[in-house]
Design an enzyme around this catalytic site. Structure first.
Site, PDB file in Angstrom:
ATOM      1  N   ALA A 167       0.829  -1.208   0.000  1.00 58.00           N
ATOM      2  CA  ALA A 167       0.000   0.000   0.000  1.00 58.00           C
ATOM      3  C   ALA A 167       0.865   1.261   0.000  1.00 58.00           C
ATOM      4  O   ALA A 167       0.538   2.250  -0.656  1.00 58.00           O
ATOM      5  CB  ALA A 167      -0.938  -0.004   1.201  1.00 58.00           C
ATOM      6  N   THR A 168       1.972   1.231   0.714  1.00 57.29           N
ATOM      7  CA  THR A 168       2.836   2.409   0.777  1.00 57.29           C
ATOM      8  C   THR A 168       3.308   2.808  -0.621  1.00 57.29           C
ATOM      9  O   THR A 168       3.235   3.983  -0.998  1.00 57.29           O
ATOM     10  CB  THR A 168       4.055   2.140   1.693  1.00 57.29           C
ATOM     11  OG1 THR A 168       3.567   1.790   2.989  1.00 57.29           O
ATOM     12  CG2 THR A 168       4.949   3.357   1.796  1.00 57.29           C
TER      13      THR A 168
ATOM     14  N   GLN B  83      -7.385  -0.960   5.107  1.00 55.66           N
ATOM     15  CA  GLN B  83      -8.112  -1.607   6.209  1.00 55.66           C
ATOM     16  C   GLN B  83      -9.555  -1.932   5.835  1.00 55.66           C
ATOM     17  O   GLN B  83     -10.311  -2.448   6.666  1.00 55.66           O
ATOM     18  CB  GLN B  83      -8.107  -0.716   7.460  1.00 55.66           C
ATOM     19  CG  GLN B  83      -6.744  -0.478   8.053  1.00 55.66           C
ATOM     20  CD  GLN B  83      -6.121  -1.722   8.685  1.00 55.66           C
ATOM     21  OE1 GLN B  83      -6.783  -2.728   8.925  1.00 55.66           O
ATOM     22  NE2 GLN B  83      -4.826  -1.652   8.943  1.00 55.66           N
TER      23      GLN B  83
ATOM     24  N   SER C 196      -2.907  -3.440   0.554  1.00 50.36           N
ATOM     25  CA  SER C 196      -1.797  -4.391   0.705  1.00 50.36           C
ATOM     26  C   SER C 196      -2.319  -5.807   0.893  1.00 50.36           C
ATOM     27  O   SER C 196      -3.373  -6.001   1.499  1.00 50.36           O
ATOM     28  CB  SER C 196      -1.004  -4.055   1.982  1.00 50.36           C
ATOM     29  OG  SER C 196       0.106  -3.258   1.690  1.00 50.36           O
TER      30      SER C 196
ATOM     31  N   HIS D 292      -1.007  -8.171   2.871  1.00 46.96           N
ATOM     32  CA  HIS D 292      -0.823  -8.761   4.204  1.00 46.96           C
ATOM     33  C   HIS D 292      -1.847  -8.316   5.239  1.00 46.96           C
ATOM     34  O   HIS D 292      -1.840  -8.809   6.361  1.00 46.96           O
ATOM     35  CB  HIS D 292       0.597  -8.502   4.720  1.00 46.96           C
ATOM     36  CG  HIS D 292       0.884  -7.087   5.105  1.00 46.96           C
ATOM     37  ND1 HIS D 292       0.952  -6.684   6.415  1.00 46.96           N
ATOM     38  CD2 HIS D 292       1.119  -5.991   4.360  1.00 46.96           C
ATOM     39  CE1 HIS D 292       1.237  -5.393   6.449  1.00 46.96           C
ATOM     40  NE2 HIS D 292       1.348  -4.949   5.213  1.00 46.96           N
TER      41      HIS D 292
ATOM     42  N   CYS E 262       3.696   1.415  13.016  1.00 52.67           N
ATOM     43  CA  CYS E 262       4.769   2.345  12.670  1.00 52.67           C
ATOM     44  C   CYS E 262       5.007   3.301  13.836  1.00 52.67           C
ATOM     45  O   CYS E 262       6.099   3.800  14.024  1.00 52.67           O
ATOM     46  CB  CYS E 262       4.418   3.150  11.429  1.00 52.67           C
ATOM     47  SG  CYS E 262       3.407   2.255  10.259  1.00 52.67           S
TER      48      CYS E 262
HETATM   49  C1  LIG Z   1      -0.818  -1.010   6.727  1.00 50.64           C
HETATM   50  C2  LIG Z   1      -1.361   0.223   6.120  1.00 50.64           C
HETATM   51  C3  LIG Z   1      -0.678   0.911   5.101  1.00 50.64           C
HETATM   52  C4  LIG Z   1       0.698   0.505   4.635  1.00 50.64           C
HETATM   53  O1  LIG Z   1       0.742  -0.780   4.116  1.00 50.64           O
HETATM   54  P1  LIG Z   1       2.163  -1.438   3.784  1.00 50.64           P
HETATM   55  O2  LIG Z   1       1.838  -2.836   3.458  1.00 50.64           O
HETATM   56  O3  LIG Z   1       2.985  -1.298   5.014  1.00 50.64           O
HETATM   57  O4  LIG Z   1       2.745  -0.682   2.659  1.00 50.64           O
HETATM   58  C5  LIG Z   1      -1.274   2.023   4.561  1.00 50.64           C
HETATM   59  N1  LIG Z   1      -2.471   2.446   4.969  1.00 50.64           N
HETATM   60  C6  LIG Z   1      -3.167   1.817   5.928  1.00 50.64           C
HETATM   61  C7  LIG Z   1      -4.506   2.330   6.331  1.00 50.64           C
HETATM   62  C8  LIG Z   1      -2.633   0.688   6.538  1.00 50.64           C
HETATM   63  O5  LIG Z   1      -3.323   0.089   7.504  1.00 50.64           O
END
Ligand SMILES: *Cc1c(COP(=O)(O)O)cnc(C)c1O
Length: 352
Positions: free
Chosen positions: A74-75, A182, A202, A204, A326
């Site tokens: 997602a990043t 999410q 993402s 995961h 984070c």
């Molecule tokens: C986890 C998350 C991200 C980042 O996802 P990555 O897999 O670490 O790149 C971005 N936005 C939200 C809302 C998240 O929960």
């Protein structure tokens, strides 16, 4: 005697790979290892698997599979969506609107762009973590080219009024990027109905593998690539196709879609049990009960205990967090709770 592992209640930070997902991925590490861009049968096998995954991913957000780009997460999708859009569309303006409670992937990208001369409005939220639609509309200028609002907040679970935001953006011909990391698999995400131009998530966070993500972009949206290379992903993202992880996120989306109703029911049941546990025993109060929230995230303010201290005390029973993953490494007050004026140090996030 071997100590049993604590219960995992931190799914918003990451989740376990479903065994069916792993089963689907494994042969693409070992047997079908071809490069999807190769012009022979090994390549074709990988390419077919990627085409299938693209369809599986598109089904869960209701888009055309050709509008899906695979990234590392997602990043990266957020970086590509935001930076790629503003760079490719300078004639549309230099003003971005986002919200103070967004994920750091959005906030840090916007802050970076401020150093490059872009203007960014960071909208406030109310006591429920929701933006005000009127304020959003009023903050639009003739230079606004992009609005970035997340679907479900990763720390507090509240759902922003996405469809209304999408309509405002579309009316004004402004692109709308939504971080739905999410939301996918837990709430009904439909890029058509919600007027979303770009959507990120993402693997995961929905029982898929780490290191793989998706950027959906509507076909009329033009982006500049962040990673230049061999022309993969319609030249939007160079680099050899990561077939096993792409297969994994595809399968994870397929399962999430097929089992959506059951998953949501199970999450709501578990959520109710946890709520009861905290409230009936007067340990803490569940927040945001008056507004729509995702079924897997519970924000709880403890009655008379520090959040960090409480989680440390309970660490052999269960694991949860005080904010996003984070943030916890830094032991810095969550920017989300700060925006809510709720940084009392007694709020925890339980995610199922
Ligand atoms: C986890 C998350 C991200 C980042 O996802 P990555 O897999 O670490 O790149 C971005 N936005 C939200 C809302 C998240 O929960």
């Amino acid at each position: 005697m071997k100590k049993s592992k604590p219960i995992y209640l931190d799914s918003a930070s990451t989740s376990k790979v479903d065994s069916r997902v792993l089963g689907e991925m494994t042969p693409y590490f070992t047997e079908y290892f071809g490069n999807a861009s190769s012009n022979h049968s090994y390549g074709a096998k990988a390419k077919d698997a990627i085409d299938k995954a693209r369809i599986q991913v598109s089904n869960i957000i209701n888009c055309d599979s050709k509008d899906i780009t695979f990234t590392s997460g997602a990043t990266e999708s957020i970086n590509l969506g935001i930076k790629g859009y503003v760079e490719a569309n300078p004639e549309k303006g230099n003003h971005i609107i986002t919200v103070k409670t967004e994920h750091k992937a959005v906030l840090a990208t916007c802050e970076y762009l401020e150093t490059k001369g872009y203007e960014v409005t960071y909208l406030d939220v109310d006591e429920n973590g929701l933006l005000n639609l009127e304020e959003l509309a009023n903050s639009i200028t003739e230079n606004t080219l992009l609005i970035c609002v997340m679907y479900v907040n990763n720390e507090i679970g509240v759902i922003q009024p996405i469809k209304e935001i999408g309509r405002i953006a579309r009316d004004k011909n402004i692109a709308f990027l939504c971080d739905a990391t999410q939301a996918v698999g837990k709430v009904n995400v439909d890029v058509e109905e919600d007027c979303i131009d770009m959507l990120c998530f993402s693997g995961h966070k929905l029982n898929g593998p780490k290191g793989i993500g998706v950027l959906y972009k509507k076909s009329n949206i033009v982006l500049t690539a962040l990673i230049h290379g061999g022309g993969q992903e319609n030249s939007l993202r160079g680099g050899t196709y990561n077939t096993p992880l792409i297969v994994g996120i595809g399968k994870a989306c397929e399962i999430a879609l097929n089992e959506f109703e059951n998953t949501v029911q199970a999450l709501l049941k578990r959520r109710a049990e946890l709520q009861e546990l905290y409230e009936a025993n007067d340990i803490g109060q569940v927040n945001f009960k008056e507004v729509a929230t995702a079924p897997h995230i519970l924000s709880i303010t403890l009655k008379n205990q520090e959040a960090e201290e409480y989680l440390l005390l309970k660490r052999n029973e269960f694991v949860a967090s005080t904010g996003s993953a984070c943030n916890t490494a830094l032991v810095e007050i969550s920017h989300v709770l700060k925006a809510l004026e709720k940084n009392d140090g007694r709020t925890i996030r339980i995610s199922i």
